[in-house]
Scaffold this motif. Sequence first.
Motif, short mmCIF file in Angstrom:
data_model
loop_
_atom_site.label_atom_id
_atom_site.label_comp_id
_atom_site.label_asym_id
_atom_site.label_seq_id
_atom_site.Cartn_x
_atom_site.Cartn_y
_atom_site.Cartn_z
N UNK A 143 -0.74 0.81 -8.25
CA UNK A 143 0.00 1.87 -7.38
C UNK A 143 0.05 1.76 -5.80
N UNK A 144 -1.38 1.18 -5.50
CA UNK A 144 -1.88 0.79 -4.06
C UNK A 144 -2.35 -0.36 -4.50
N UNK A 145 -1.66 -1.58 -4.75
CA UNK A 145 -1.22 -2.95 -4.81
C UNK A 145 -2.08 -3.58 -3.34
N UNK A 146 -3.52 -4.12 -4.08
CA UNK A 146 -4.08 -5.47 -3.06
C UNK A 146 -3.38 -6.46 -2.81
N UNK A 147 -2.85 -7.24 -3.74
CA UNK A 147 -1.89 -7.97 -3.26
C UNK A 147 -0.86 -8.05 -4.24
N UNK A 148 0.49 -8.96 -4.04
CA UNK A 148 1.87 -8.44 -4.43
C UNK A 148 2.28 -10.15 -4.55
N UNK A 149 2.46 -11.19 -5.68
CA UNK A 149 3.56 -11.64 -5.14
C UNK A 149 2.61 -13.63 -5.04
N UNK A 150 1.72 -13.30 -4.88
CA UNK A 150 0.55 -14.48 -4.48
C UNK A 150 0.83 -14.00 -2.69
N UNK A 151 0.96 -12.50 -2.24
CA UNK A 151 -0.07 -12.16 -0.73
C UNK A 151 -0.87 -11.17 -1.00
N UNK A 152 -1.86 -11.37 0.08
CA UNK A 152 -3.22 -10.08 0.02
C UNK A 152 -2.37 -8.97 0.54
N UNK A 153 -2.40 -7.60 0.05
CA UNK A 153 -2.60 -6.98 1.19
C UNK A 153 -3.96 -6.14 1.85
N UNK A 154 -4.53 -6.58 2.29
CA UNK A 154 -5.44 -6.13 2.57
C UNK A 154 -6.44 -5.38 3.47
N UNK A 155 -5.31 -3.94 3.76
CA UNK A 155 -5.83 -2.71 4.03
C UNK A 155 -5.26 -1.71 2.96
#
Length: 242
Positions: A86-98
């Motif tokens: 719901x608030x992803x920390x990664x998607x399709x191999x990309x980190x979402x550090x924020x």
Amino acid sequence: MNDAWKLIGEPKAGGILVVSDHASNRVPDDIDLGIDPTLLQQHIAIDIGVAGLAEIMSESAGYAAFLGNVSRLVCDFNREEHQPAAIPIASDGHAIPGNALDHEAYEARLHRFFRPYHSKLAELLEQHRPVLTLSLHSFTPQLESHPEKQRPWQVGVLYNEDDGAARIAIPLLKAEGLCVGDQQPYSGKLLNATMNRHCEAHGRPYLGIEIRQDQIRDTMGQSVWAERLVRICNEVALKLRA
């Protein structure tokens, strides 16, 4: 329009409501996802083409569109509330550090976006009782994390337990000469959270459609698909009521 959602047109009793959870790539100024801004133009941030398509469809008689108003990387409305995605920390191999949030910040994000979105959608469906809800998404021809897995379908039809509208729509789409995926490129048994919550749980008819991005990337493609989907949704709605 508010921070979480955007409504185009006026929903009508007996009409058709187009719902697109991932229509926007907007990231509010006070949120830093910590990613390369170019990623906001890619499928991990937005269902490319669906906003324009939904807007064209909303111009047809009896249609309105309810759209997510932030990127799925800020808040993914098509997930269960407390799923990590719901608030992803990664998607399709990309980190979402924020999005590596503590409990308080996580709850604040849900309170600001997720809950108002679903509260408004529930209100619209209860108040106007559309004859059909169209869940509209798009998909990429291949994932970056699995480039070898091609997705040849031009359109997919997704559903969970209620396949009534799907069974009517699939042959209609095939009659258009399209390559149609039945529970492709993924299954509605796994990815159907918004429709499970607002339609299946209440016995409301819905049709889940996934269109390959290249089909609706520009205005011409969106116009072609808008005309097609309005025709097909109208026929689906009539047959469901018969």
